[in-house]
Design a protein around this motif. Structure first.
Motif, PDB file in Angstrom:
ATOM      1  N   SER A  52       0.875  -1.159  -0.216  1.00 13.55           N
ATOM      2  CA  SER A  52       0.039   0.137   0.085  1.00 13.55           C
ATOM      3  C   SER A  52       1.104   1.226   0.199  1.00 13.55           C
ATOM      4  CB  SER A  52      -0.889  -0.055   1.390  1.00 13.55           C
ATOM      5  OG  SER A  52       0.031  -0.195   2.446  1.00 13.55           O
ATOM      6  N   TYR A  53       2.210   1.284   0.374  1.00 12.87           N
ATOM      7  CA  TYR A  53       3.004   2.382   0.574  1.00 12.87           C
ATOM      8  C   TYR A  53       3.328   2.632  -1.037  1.00 12.87           C
ATOM      9  CZ  TYR A  53       3.510   2.428   5.707  1.00 12.87           C
ATOM     10  OH  TYR A  53       3.026   2.556   6.879  1.00 12.87           O
ATOM     11  N   ALA A  54       3.073   1.995  -1.769  1.00 18.85           N
ATOM     12  CA  ALA A  54       3.714   2.194  -3.364  1.00 18.85           C
ATOM     13  C   ALA A  54       2.440   2.540  -4.299  1.00 18.85           C
ATOM     14  CB  ALA A  54       4.663   1.013  -3.801  1.00 18.85           C
ATOM     15  N   GLY A  55       1.237   2.435  -3.657  1.00 19.53           N
ATOM     16  CA  GLY A  55       0.286   2.269  -4.785  1.00 19.53           C
ATOM     17  C   GLY A  55      -1.063   2.793  -4.142  1.00 19.53           C
ATOM     18  N   ASP A  56      -2.307   2.449  -4.805  1.00 17.97           N
ATOM     19  CA  ASP A  56      -3.415   2.978  -4.343  1.00 17.97           C
ATOM     20  C   ASP A  56      -3.908   2.227  -2.993  1.00 17.97           C
ATOM     21  OD1 ASP A  56      -6.121   3.310  -3.913  1.00 17.97           O
ATOM     22  OD2 ASP A  56      -6.672   3.378  -6.269  1.00 17.97           O
ATOM     23  N   ALA A  57      -3.741   3.060  -2.043  1.00 21.66           N
ATOM     24  CA  ALA A  57      -3.972   2.296  -0.634  1.00 21.66           C
ATOM     25  C   ALA A  57      -5.284   1.689  -0.524  1.00 21.66           C
ATOM     26  CB  ALA A  57      -3.478   3.358   0.482  1.00 21.66           C
ATOM     27  N   ALA A  58      -6.240   2.386  -1.066  1.00 21.83           N
ATOM     28  CA  ALA A  58      -7.775   1.894  -0.909  1.00 21.83           C
ATOM     29  C   ALA A  58      -7.980   0.842  -1.382  1.00 21.83           C
ATOM     30  CB  ALA A  58      -8.573   2.899  -1.189  1.00 21.83           C
ATOM     31  N   ALA A  59      -7.378   0.615  -2.665  1.00 27.46           N
ATOM     32  CA  ALA A  59      -7.544  -0.617  -3.546  1.00 27.46           C
ATOM     33  C   ALA A  59      -6.759  -1.762  -3.024  1.00 27.46           C
ATOM     34  CB  ALA A  59      -7.098  -0.219  -5.187  1.00 27.46           C
ATOM     35  N   VAL A  60      -5.568  -1.294  -2.424  1.00 29.00           N
ATOM     36  CA  VAL A  60      -4.601  -2.424  -1.634  1.00 29.00           C
ATOM     37  C   VAL A  60      -5.641  -3.090  -0.675  1.00 29.00           C
ATOM     38  CG1 VAL A  60      -2.548  -2.984  -0.592  1.00 29.00           C
ATOM     39  CG2 VAL A  60      -2.644  -1.576  -2.479  1.00 29.00           C
ATOM     40  N   PHE A  61      -5.919  -2.294   0.161  1.00 28.81           N
ATOM     41  CA  PHE A  61      -6.781  -2.639   1.433  1.00 28.81           C
ATOM     42  C   PHE A  61      -7.805  -3.641   0.766  1.00 28.81           C
ATOM     43  CE2 PHE A  61     -10.260  -2.838   4.365  1.00 28.81           C
ATOM     44  CZ  PHE A  61      -9.666  -2.676   5.700  1.00 28.81           C
ATOM     45  N   VAL A  62      -8.940  -3.049  -0.240  1.00 26.06           N
ATOM     46  CA  VAL A  62      -9.785  -4.012  -0.743  1.00 26.06           C
ATOM     47  C   VAL A  62      -9.468  -5.167  -1.196  1.00 26.06           C
ATOM     48  CG1 VAL A  62     -11.809  -4.064  -2.255  1.00 26.06           C
ATOM     49  CG2 VAL A  62     -11.364  -1.963  -1.063  1.00 26.06           C
ATOM     50  N   ALA A  63      -8.406  -5.366  -2.036  1.00 23.38           N
ATOM     51  CA  ALA A  63      -7.776  -6.490  -2.528  1.00 23.38           C
ATOM     52  C   ALA A  63      -7.197  -7.486  -1.597  1.00 23.38           C
ATOM     53  CB  ALA A  63      -6.832  -6.293  -3.571  1.00 23.38           C
ATOM     54  N   ALA A  64      -6.542  -6.972  -0.424  1.00 22.31           N
ATOM     55  CA  ALA A  64      -5.952  -7.723   0.451  1.00 22.31           C
ATOM     56  C   ALA A  64      -7.292  -8.352   1.440  1.00 22.31           C
ATOM     57  CB  ALA A  64      -5.203  -6.829   1.595  1.00 22.31           C
ATOM     58  N   ARG A  65      -8.239  -7.416   1.536  1.00 25.28           N
ATOM     59  CA  ARG A  65      -9.144  -8.118   2.165  1.00 25.28           C
ATOM     60  C   ARG A  65     -10.162  -9.525   1.537  1.00 25.28           C
ATOM     61  NH1 ARG A  65     -13.459  -3.651   3.980  1.00 25.28           N
ATOM     62  NH2 ARG A  65     -13.462  -3.265   1.773  1.00 25.28           N
ATOM     63  N   GLU A  66     -10.250  -9.115   0.499  1.00 26.61           N
ATOM     64  CA  GLU A  66     -10.715 -10.107  -0.345  1.00 26.61           C
ATOM     65  C   GLU A  66      -9.995 -11.409  -0.607  1.00 26.61           C
ATOM     66  OE1 GLU A  66     -13.068  -7.230  -3.685  1.00 26.61           O
ATOM     67  OE2 GLU A  66     -11.514  -8.815  -4.566  1.00 26.61           O
ATOM     68  N   ARG A  67      -8.505 -11.370  -0.652  1.00 26.31           N
ATOM     69  CA  ARG A  67      -7.653 -12.434  -0.683  1.00 26.31           C
ATOM     70  C   ARG A  67      -7.650 -12.991   0.426  1.00 26.31           C
ATOM     71  NH1 ARG A  67      -2.832  -9.792  -4.514  1.00 26.31           N
ATOM     72  NH2 ARG A  67      -4.313  -9.896  -6.522  1.00 26.31           N
ATOM     73  N   MET A  68      -7.872 -12.325   1.720  1.00 24.74           N
ATOM     74  CA  MET A  68      -7.694 -12.879   3.111  1.00 24.74           C
ATOM     75  C   MET A  68      -8.991 -13.838   3.269  1.00 24.74           C
ATOM     76  SD  MET A  68      -4.892 -12.311   4.427  1.00 24.74           S
ATOM     77  CE  MET A  68      -4.758 -12.392   6.335  1.00 24.74           C
ATOM     78  N   GLN A  69     -10.298 -13.319   2.803  1.00 25.38           N
ATOM     79  CA  GLN A  69     -11.450 -14.002   3.021  1.00 25.38           C
ATOM     80  C   GLN A  69     -11.436 -15.307   2.093  1.00 25.38           C
ATOM     81  OE1 GLN A  69     -13.994 -10.889   1.674  1.00 25.38           O
ATOM     82  NE2 GLN A  69     -14.144  -9.891   3.769  1.00 25.38           N
ATOM     83  N   ARG A  70     -10.774 -15.040   0.953  1.00 23.58           N
ATOM     84  CA  ARG A  70     -10.787 -16.280   0.000  1.00 23.58           C
ATOM     85  C   ARG A  70      -9.678 -17.397   0.651  1.00 23.58           C
ATOM     86  NH1 ARG A  70      -8.720 -19.896  -1.986  1.00 23.58           N
ATOM     87  NH2 ARG A  70      -8.277 -20.380  -4.186  1.00 23.58           N
ATOM     88  N   ALA A  71      -8.715 -16.948   1.391  1.00 21.41           N
ATOM     89  CA  ALA A  71      -7.476 -17.860   1.955  1.00 21.41           C
ATOM     90  C   ALA A  71      -8.353 -18.614   3.208  1.00 21.41           C
ATOM     91  CB  ALA A  71      -6.602 -17.324   2.440  1.00 21.41           C
ATOM     92  N   ARG A  72      -9.321 -17.615   3.821  1.00 20.56           N
ATOM     93  CA  ARG A  72     -10.068 -18.278   5.094  1.00 20.56           C
ATOM     94  C   ARG A  72     -10.836 -19.444   4.619  1.00 20.56           C
ATOM     95  NH1 ARG A  72     -12.697 -14.900   9.676  1.00 20.56           N
ATOM     96  NH2 ARG A  72     -13.639 -13.995   8.091  1.00 20.56           N
ATOM     97  N   GLN A  73     -11.736 -19.137   3.176  1.00 19.21           N
ATOM     98  CA  GLN A  73     -12.200 -20.120   2.829  1.00 19.21           C
ATOM     99  C   GLN A  73     -11.576 -21.391   2.284  1.00 19.21           C
ATOM    100  OE1 GLN A  73     -14.405 -18.684  -0.811  1.00 19.21           O
ATOM    101  NE2 GLN A  73     -15.424 -17.107   0.339  1.00 19.21           N
ATOM    102  N   ALA A  74     -10.436 -21.369   2.085  1.00 12.24           N
ATOM    103  CA  ALA A  74      -9.655 -22.480   1.567  1.00 12.24           C
ATOM    104  C   ALA A  74      -9.309 -23.305   2.905  1.00 12.24           C
ATOM    105  CB  ALA A  74      -8.412 -21.858   0.917  1.00 12.24           C
TER     106      ALA A  74
END
Ligand code: PLP
Length: 365
Positions: free
Chosen positions: A179-201
């Protein structure tokens, strides 16, 4: 306007008794930062477990507790022990476990509720409880952690944790530092999605813990995770301002630097790399290591974005500016906002509030 306020700033800093580089904290601004994040956490029903490595101050951790955070994150076993000694009893050590420290971790875990992070089964097998064990997940920062889409590895580590008595699986934890190098809001949203996906796994078990200051500033709605662990938000810094993550009014710590010498083209202050660190920002005009800040009756005031510390040696900071020598003389004091507050604060053993109170920090090892 600038020079008038630099004069008034110097008088105020001199009245505070500043005679050497001194780390100042504006409590009113810190409180505004704490209040913003506490409100977001409350609105989302999310636990805010601040990372105290930014300040390493029992007093400031106390302000965070008063703002609604009874649990903290730390980045070393020594820091965990230091805050345990200060009465903190729910601590996550968010640096991958060093197996050589397993015995010391187990000893601390008998005194407080201690969480650790792991990313592989071999390290899990070195642990002894009682411990809360998080799996660190890499959602794109590529520092440490199990890749978020490596289902087999995630399942394997969960099983390894389950096989060791006294280890409790806490969930999945990430620091989306990209997030320090990019669109921080988009990074937060993508991180949340990826974490939710990992939890499903892994069958939907355990909590999700995320935390980086830019992401938490950028995305105001934190629903969908269980915990956030920002640290830098307490003080912010030029890095955050430059990236557009937060406005300059949120910068809440700065170094008061006595003026040593003045010239037509520059002012030289006592405030060098050992105080500001060599963390830098860069644009077409070159690199800089700090920016001047003014003080008024209420506290930190204007960030003078074009008044930059452009050169550093060990003890000296050079502010390249025409005409400043008309306003400042040796013995005056300027206030310099740091590029990266976590590292700058690490150079000092205490903070001074604008009321003159001295707040100790954990001693460096
Ligand atoms: N959690 C972990 C694991 C971290 O490494 C960090 C910072 O490096 C944080 C939380 C806090 O992030 P920030 O410094 O952006 O506030």
């Amino acid at each position: 306007v600038t020079t008038v306020s630099l004069r008034a700033t110097s008088d105020r800093l001199a009245a505070l008794g500043v005679v050497r580089p001194t780390l100042l904290v504006d409590r009113r601004r810190v409180q505004a930062n704490l209040d913003l994040f506490a409100a977001r956490a409350r609105a989302a029903g999310v636990r805010l477990r601040p990372h105290v490595k930014t300040h390493q101050s029992p007093a400031i951790a106390g302000w965070q507790r008063d703002a609604g955070s009874p649990a903290i994150t730390v980045s070393s076993l020594e820091m965990a022990a230091y805050f345990a000694d200060q009465g903190w009893d729910d601590i996550t050590l968010a640096l991958p476990v060093n197996p050589r420290a397993a015995a010391a971790i187990a000893a601390l875990a008998r005194r407080v509720t201690l969480g650790v992070i792991v990313e592989g089964p071999s390290v899990v097998r070195t642990l002894a409880g009682p411990l809360r064990v998080w799996i660190e997940v890499d959602v794109g920062h590529h520092r440490t952690g199990v890749p978020w889409d490596d289902d087999a590895r995630l399942v394997e580590v969960v099983a390894a944790i389950g096989a060791v008595p006294d280890l409790a699986f806490a969930g999945l934890l990430t620091h989306a530092g990209q997030s320090y190098a990019g669109d921080a809001a988009a990074v937060f949203v993508a991180a949340r999605e990826r974490m939710q996906r990992a939890r499903q796994a892994i069958g939907g078990v355990g909590e999700i813990s995320v935390g980086d200051t830019p992401g938490c500033f950028g995305e105001p709605d934190w629903r969908g995770v269980d915990e956030v662990r920002p640290g830098n938000y307490v003080f912010c810094d030029l890095m955050q301002v430059q990236a557009g993550v937060c406005p300059p009014q949120r910068v809440a710590c700065a170094v008061a630097c006595p003026v040593l010498a003045t010239y037509a083209d520059r002012v030289v202050v006592h405030g060098g790399a050992v105080h500001l660190t060599k963390e830098r920002l860069e644009d077409a005009n070159g690199a800089w290591y700090g920016e001047l800040l003014t003080l008024d009756d209420a506290g930190f005031a204007a960030l003078l974005r074009s008044r930059r510390v452009t050169g550093l040696s060990q003890e000296h900071g050079v502010i390249a500016a025409e005409g400043l020598d008309d306003e400042l003389v040796p013995g005056d004091v300027v206030l310099v906002a740091p590029v990266h507050s976590c590292l700058t604060c690490e150079q000092f053993s205490s903070y001074r509030t604008l009321d003159g109170e001295v707040l100790p920090r954990m001693a460096r090892g």
